[in-house]
Motif scaffolding. Structure first.
Motif, PDB file in Angstrom:
ATOM      1  N   VAL A  29      -4.637 -10.667   7.200  1.00 43.02           N
ATOM      2  CA  VAL A  29      -4.700  -9.343   7.546  1.00 43.02           C
ATOM      3  C   VAL A  29      -3.311  -8.903   8.177  1.00 43.02           C
ATOM      4  N   TYR A  31      -0.969  -5.172   9.573  1.00 43.47           N
ATOM      5  CA  TYR A  31      -0.958  -3.625   9.396  1.00 43.47           C
ATOM      6  C   TYR A  31      -0.381  -2.935   8.370  1.00 43.47           C
ATOM      7  N   GLY A  32      -0.863  -2.119   7.454  1.00 43.92           N
ATOM      8  CA  GLY A  32      -0.448  -1.542   6.219  1.00 43.92           C
ATOM      9  C   GLY A  32      -1.551  -0.541   5.512  1.00 43.92           C
ATOM     10  N   PHE A  33      -1.247  -0.232   4.373  1.00 46.67           N
ATOM     11  CA  PHE A  33      -1.964   1.051   3.793  1.00 46.67           C
ATOM     12  C   PHE A  33      -2.687   0.300   2.690  1.00 46.67           C
ATOM     13  N   GLY A  34      -3.839   0.778   1.979  1.00 46.11           N
ATOM     14  CA  GLY A  34      -4.448   0.502   0.786  1.00 46.11           C
ATOM     15  C   GLY A  34      -5.516  -0.656   0.807  1.00 46.11           C
ATOM     16  N   GLY A  35      -5.569  -1.031   2.189  1.00 41.16           N
ATOM     17  CA  GLY A  35      -6.690  -1.917   2.218  1.00 41.16           C
ATOM     18  C   GLY A  35      -8.235  -1.724   2.318  1.00 41.16           C
ATOM     19  N   ARG A  36      -9.179  -2.431   2.772  1.00 38.40           N
ATOM     20  CA  ARG A  36     -10.445  -2.062   2.725  1.00 38.40           C
ATOM     21  C   ARG A  36     -10.669  -1.072   4.222  1.00 38.40           C
ATOM     22  N   SER A  41      -4.061  -3.879   5.625  1.00 42.04           N
ATOM     23  CA  SER A  41      -4.279  -4.310   4.396  1.00 42.04           C
ATOM     24  C   SER A  41      -3.790  -6.034   4.450  1.00 42.04           C
ATOM     25  N   TYR A  72     -12.216  -8.736   8.851  1.00 43.12           N
ATOM     26  CA  TYR A  72     -11.622  -7.696   8.015  1.00 43.12           C
ATOM     27  C   TYR A  72     -12.649  -7.509   6.751  1.00 43.12           C
ATOM     28  N   GLU A  90      -4.326  -7.092  -8.085  1.00 47.15           N
ATOM     29  CA  GLU A  90      -5.153  -5.849  -7.129  1.00 47.15           C
ATOM     30  C   GLU A  90      -6.370  -6.538  -6.527  1.00 47.15           C
TER      31      GLU A  90
END
Length: 99
Positions: A29, A31-36, A41, A72, A90
């Motif tokens: 896990v 820090y970021g975008f597009g994760g659950r 992310s 997560y 993906e």
């Protein structure tokens, strides 16, 4: 929690990371975008297991998640498959159904 990696996705990682049979890749896990979960992310990198939460082997490569990242997934399974349009892996999160 179940972890699945399709053979096609595993082949992609083998080529991108120049991986060899029996290598270990940790999903972690970050820090970021597009994760659950918004703001987080998943990353992936070559590492050595310490305390596995979930693992699988595809194309001779070991993929795993550490216990410290279990929060997560919150009762979700993870499948890594190829996105045929983007030609890259993906992440698909499915609810973990009770058995």
């Amino acid at each position: 929690m179940e972890l699945h990696v399709t053979d096609q996705a595993a082949k992609w990682y083998k080529e991108e990371f120049d991986a060899e049979k029996n290598d270990y890749f940790r999903l972690f896990v970050r820090y970021g975008f597009g994760g659950r979960i918004p703001g987080f992310s998943l990353g992936i990198g070559r590492d050595t297991p310490y305390s596995e939460y979930a693992s699988t082997n595809a194309e001779g490569i070991n993929f795993y998640i550490e216990e410290k990242d279990a929060w997560y997934f919150d009762e979700h399974n993870l499948t890594i498959q190829m996105n045929e349009q983007g030609l890259e892996p993906e992440f698909i999160y499915d609810p973990n159904e009770p058995k």
